[in-house]
Design a protein around this motif. Structure first.
Motif, PDB file in Angstrom:
ATOM      1  N   ALA A 105      -3.636  -5.952   4.785  1.00 36.59           N
ATOM      2  CA  ALA A 105      -3.114  -6.881   3.899  1.00 36.59           C
ATOM      3  C   ALA A 105      -4.033  -7.457   2.744  1.00 36.59           C
ATOM      4  CB  ALA A 105      -2.273  -7.919   4.338  1.00 36.59           C
ATOM      5  N   TRP A 106      -5.358  -7.314   3.241  1.00 34.35           N
ATOM      6  CA  TRP A 106      -6.237  -7.955   2.317  1.00 34.35           C
ATOM      7  C   TRP A 106      -6.605  -7.072   1.330  1.00 34.35           C
ATOM      8  CZ3 TRP A 106      -8.946 -12.596   2.064  1.00 34.35           C
ATOM      9  CH2 TRP A 106      -9.926 -12.754   1.264  1.00 34.35           C
ATOM     10  N   LYS A 107      -6.730  -7.720   0.008  1.00 29.25           N
ATOM     11  CA  LYS A 107      -7.065  -7.011  -1.414  1.00 29.25           C
ATOM     12  C   LYS A 107      -7.263  -8.243  -2.428  1.00 29.25           C
ATOM     13  CE  LYS A 107      -6.024  -3.537  -4.544  1.00 29.25           C
ATOM     14  NZ  LYS A 107      -4.973  -2.577  -4.989  1.00 29.25           N
ATOM     15  N   ASN A 108      -8.543  -8.401  -2.469  1.00 33.74           N
ATOM     16  CA  ASN A 108      -8.794  -9.826  -3.325  1.00 33.74           C
ATOM     17  C   ASN A 108      -7.996 -11.042  -2.953  1.00 33.74           C
ATOM     18  OD1 ASN A 108     -10.732  -8.144  -4.811  1.00 33.74           O
ATOM     19  ND2 ASN A 108      -9.147  -7.328  -5.931  1.00 33.74           N
ATOM     20  N   GLY A 109      -7.797 -11.047  -1.637  1.00 23.87           N
ATOM     21  CA  GLY A 109      -6.924 -12.158  -1.019  1.00 23.87           C
ATOM     22  C   GLY A 109      -5.852 -11.542  -0.439  1.00 23.87           C
ATOM     23  N   ILE A 110      -5.110 -12.692   0.067  1.00 22.15           N
ATOM     24  CA  ILE A 110      -3.782 -12.391   0.814  1.00 22.15           C
ATOM     25  C   ILE A 110      -2.566 -12.753   0.043  1.00 22.15           C
ATOM     26  CG2 ILE A 110      -2.279 -13.234   2.881  1.00 22.15           C
ATOM     27  CD1 ILE A 110      -4.465 -11.406   3.671  1.00 22.15           C
ATOM     28  N   ARG A 111      -1.699 -11.726  -0.008  1.00 20.91           N
ATOM     29  CA  ARG A 111      -0.383 -12.044  -0.795  1.00 20.91           C
ATOM     30  C   ARG A 111       0.871 -11.978   0.156  1.00 20.91           C
ATOM     31  NH1 ARG A 111       0.265  -9.149  -6.198  1.00 20.91           N
ATOM     32  NH2 ARG A 111       2.302 -10.273  -6.151  1.00 20.91           N
ATOM     33  N   PRO A 112       1.801 -12.757   0.274  1.00 21.24           N
ATOM     34  CA  PRO A 112       2.769 -12.614   1.289  1.00 21.24           C
ATOM     35  C   PRO A 112       3.654 -11.410   1.606  1.00 21.24           C
ATOM     36  CG  PRO A 112       3.115 -14.731   0.107  1.00 21.24           C
ATOM     37  CD  PRO A 112       1.866 -14.005  -0.496  1.00 21.24           C
ATOM     38  N   ILE A 113       3.716 -10.550   0.108  1.00 23.41           N
ATOM     39  CA  ILE A 113       4.485  -9.278   0.347  1.00 23.41           C
ATOM     40  C   ILE A 113       3.400  -8.359   0.902  1.00 23.41           C
ATOM     41  CG2 ILE A 113       3.500  -8.525  -1.967  1.00 23.41           C
ATOM     42  CD1 ILE A 113       7.118  -8.061  -0.251  1.00 23.41           C
ATOM     43  N   ARG A 114       2.449  -8.341   0.682  1.00 24.96           N
ATOM     44  CA  ARG A 114       1.428  -7.501   1.577  1.00 24.96           C
ATOM     45  C   ARG A 114       1.396  -7.669   2.934  1.00 24.96           C
ATOM     46  NH1 ARG A 114      -2.376  -7.648  -2.907  1.00 24.96           N
ATOM     47  NH2 ARG A 114      -3.596  -8.964  -1.812  1.00 24.96           N
ATOM     48  N   ILE A 115       1.609  -8.808   3.500  1.00 28.16           N
ATOM     49  CA  ILE A 115       1.495  -9.175   4.962  1.00 28.16           C
ATOM     50  C   ILE A 115       2.534  -8.256   5.446  1.00 28.16           C
ATOM     51  CG2 ILE A 115       1.684 -10.866   6.509  1.00 28.16           C
ATOM     52  CD1 ILE A 115      -0.067 -12.578   5.075  1.00 28.16           C
ATOM     53  N   ILE A 116       3.929  -8.756   4.673  1.00 27.05           N
ATOM     54  CA  ILE A 116       5.385  -8.435   5.185  1.00 27.05           C
ATOM     55  C   ILE A 116       5.328  -6.566   5.376  1.00 27.05           C
ATOM     56  CG2 ILE A 116       7.566  -8.004   4.746  1.00 27.05           C
ATOM     57  CD1 ILE A 116       7.047 -10.489   5.926  1.00 27.05           C
ATOM     58  N   LEU A 117       4.708  -5.950   4.336  1.00 32.01           N
ATOM     59  CA  LEU A 117       4.921  -4.555   4.364  1.00 32.01           C
ATOM     60  C   LEU A 117       3.605  -4.109   5.359  1.00 32.01           C
ATOM     61  CD1 LEU A 117       4.868  -3.832   0.384  1.00 32.01           C
ATOM     62  CD2 LEU A 117       6.710  -3.728   2.186  1.00 32.01           C
ATOM     63  N   ALA A 118       2.457  -4.754   5.467  1.00 33.35           N
ATOM     64  CA  ALA A 118       1.623  -4.254   6.548  1.00 33.35           C
ATOM     65  C   ALA A 118       2.118  -4.422   7.839  1.00 33.35           C
ATOM     66  CB  ALA A 118       0.132  -5.017   6.326  1.00 33.35           C
ATOM     67  N   GLY A 119       2.841  -5.862   8.203  1.00 35.56           N
ATOM     68  CA  GLY A 119       3.543  -6.098   9.429  1.00 35.56           C
ATOM     69  C   GLY A 119       4.605  -5.081   9.826  1.00 35.56           C
ATOM     70  N   VAL A 120       5.367  -4.525   8.748  1.00 38.16           N
ATOM     71  CA  VAL A 120       6.242  -3.549   8.845  1.00 38.16           C
ATOM     72  C   VAL A 120       5.677  -2.366   9.398  1.00 38.16           C
ATOM     73  CG1 VAL A 120       8.416  -2.115   7.978  1.00 38.16           C
ATOM     74  CG2 VAL A 120       8.159  -4.590   7.646  1.00 38.16           C
ATOM     75  N   ALA A 121       4.866  -1.877   8.828  1.00 36.05           N
ATOM     76  CA  ALA A 121       4.147  -0.744   8.997  1.00 36.05           C
ATOM     77  C   ALA A 121       3.556  -0.505  10.707  1.00 36.05           C
ATOM     78  CB  ALA A 121       2.922  -0.243   8.158  1.00 36.05           C
ATOM     79  N   VAL A 122       2.936  -1.861  11.007  1.00 34.68           N
ATOM     80  CA  VAL A 122       2.161  -1.825  12.040  1.00 34.68           C
ATOM     81  C   VAL A 122       3.156  -2.036  13.275  1.00 34.68           C
ATOM     82  CG1 VAL A 122       0.810  -3.438  13.543  1.00 34.68           C
ATOM     83  CG2 VAL A 122      -0.016  -2.809  11.050  1.00 34.68           C
ATOM     84  N   SER A 123       4.085  -2.665  12.964  1.00 36.14           N
ATOM     85  CA  SER A 123       5.214  -2.734  13.993  1.00 36.14           C
ATOM     86  C   SER A 123       6.069  -1.616  14.297  1.00 36.14           C
ATOM     87  CB  SER A 123       6.497  -3.690  13.450  1.00 36.14           C
ATOM     88  OG  SER A 123       7.406  -4.077  14.439  1.00 36.14           O
ATOM     89  N   ALA A 124       6.093  -0.648  13.190  1.00 40.05           N
ATOM     90  CA  ALA A 124       6.793   0.819  13.383  1.00 40.05           C
ATOM     91  C   ALA A 124       6.108   1.680  14.065  1.00 40.05           C
ATOM     92  CB  ALA A 124       6.878   1.216  11.974  1.00 40.05           C
ATOM     93  N   PHE A 125       4.493   1.380  13.863  1.00 36.68           N
ATOM     94  CA  PHE A 125       3.754   2.299  14.660  1.00 36.68           C
ATOM     95  C   PHE A 125       3.523   1.990  16.223  1.00 36.68           C
ATOM     96  CE2 PHE A 125      -0.745   2.947  16.240  1.00 36.68           C
ATOM     97  CZ  PHE A 125      -1.163   4.051  15.985  1.00 36.68           C
TER      98      PHE A 125
END
Length: 331
Positions: free
Chosen positions: A141-161
């Motif tokens: 989720a880190w790209k020049n800082g943390i944004r809420p939507i990136r955490i949700i998308l990264a979390g969904v991907a990691v959870s699916a994996f």
């Protein structure tokens, strides 16, 4: 202004007392209700050792340890969710939704199915899985800082994996999968004193560490730059807080399985009532989390008697609409 501040503190303390009463009430109702109702007078006598018989056996060997486990799990997941929402700056963060519980779940299911004779490894391995999942989500989720939507998308991907890994393990060990089904949904059935003994040190340690971090979490809410200007080591604080959140989530997952949405619903409810000061928010979330899980478990095992539902189903029914409501409001 000081008078107004004093009134706010008194209001928050009053709410903490209310949450404590709710937690006590949830514990009493959980002990009383079931296929064999136990009157309040008999509960008091049994706890004091002044009675014997069937009710005393049911109380001491079945309902009391299950109720204590429910309280500890509620505390752990609520604190984990509150901490994650602070360090990830995301009101939708929850150990189940963003994949931390799935990391702990995959690690735990590997031990449970592939190495059942080493069940003592479930807790440390689940912690390693939760911590690894948290770090992976944070990095993705880190790209020049943390944004809420990136955490949700990264979390969904990691959870699916990790979910795919859990499914694969259940296929490879299909002859042992029955023991893991309740654990997958999140349930408190057959939880007894050994589970209490396993869980309480992690609950106590996690609660103390979370309260110690309350001041740093408050500063973290001001933004990274201002927090650094105030002398806070931002990344070290995030790493330590992530470890505490992972420890709390992993301990709960290792005992009751993938119980979701507690870490989402409870911190939000507590924040609406006591505000965002983590000195009050963390104890409020802990007390309210214990109450919510105890009430939900009581409903799950009594509403459709003699059929007992896993408490994870009740939390999903409550949590999914709440998550959608928050998602629409935040986006």
């Amino acid at each position: 202004m000081p008078a107004e501040s004093d009134r706010l503190v008194k209001r928050r303390i009053s709410l903490l007392v209310v949450f404590a009463v709710l937690a006590c009430l949830g514990g009493i109702i959980s002990i009383m209700k079931g296929s064999v109702p136990i009157p309040l007078a008999e509960i008091a006598a049994a706890l004091l050792g002044d009675s014997a018989g069937t009710h005393q056996q049911i109380l001491m060997n079945i309902r009391l340890p299950r109720t204590i486990v429910a309280a500890f799990v509620g505390i752990n997941l609520s604190l984990s969710g509150a901490i994650l929402q602070a360090i990830m700056k995301n009101p939708l963060a929850d150990p189940h939704i963003i994949g931390i519980s799935s990391g702990a779940g995959l690690a735990g299911i590997v031990i449970m199915l592939a190495l059942p004779e080493h069940s003592w490894l479930i807790m440390p391995v689940a912690f390693a899985g939760a911590m690894g999942a948290a770090m992976l989500i944070y990095l993705l989720a880190w790209k020049n800082g943390i944004r809420p939507i990136r955490i949700i998308l990264a979390g969904v991907a990691v959870s699916a994996f990790f979910g795919a890994g859990i499914s694969a393990m259940m296929i490879f060990y299909s002859d042992r999968v029955h023991s893991a089904l309740m654990w997958m949904v999140g349930g408190l059935s057959a939880r007894s004193w050994p589970h209490v003994e396993l869980l309480w040190p992690y609950t106590l340690a996690g609660l103390v560490l979370a309260l110690v971090l309350a001041r740093q979490l408050n500063i973290l809410q001001l933004g990274d730059e201002l927090a650094r200007g105030l002398g806070l080591s931002v990344e070290r604080t995030r790493l330590l807080a992530t470890a505490v959140a992972a420890l709390l989530a992993a301990s709960a997952v290792s005992v009751v399985g993938l119980l979701g949405f507690v870490g989402l619903i409870v911190p939000h409810a507590a924040r609406l009532l006591v505000g965002s000061d983590y000195r009050f928010l963390l104890p409020a979330a802990a007390l309210l989390g214990a109450a919510v899980v105890m009430f939900s478990d009581t409903f799950a095992r009594t509403a459709f008697a003699p059929v007992e539902l896993p408490v994870g189903i009740i939390m999903a029914v409550l949590g999914a609409p709440f998550f959608l409501f928050l998602l629409r409001r935040e986006l």
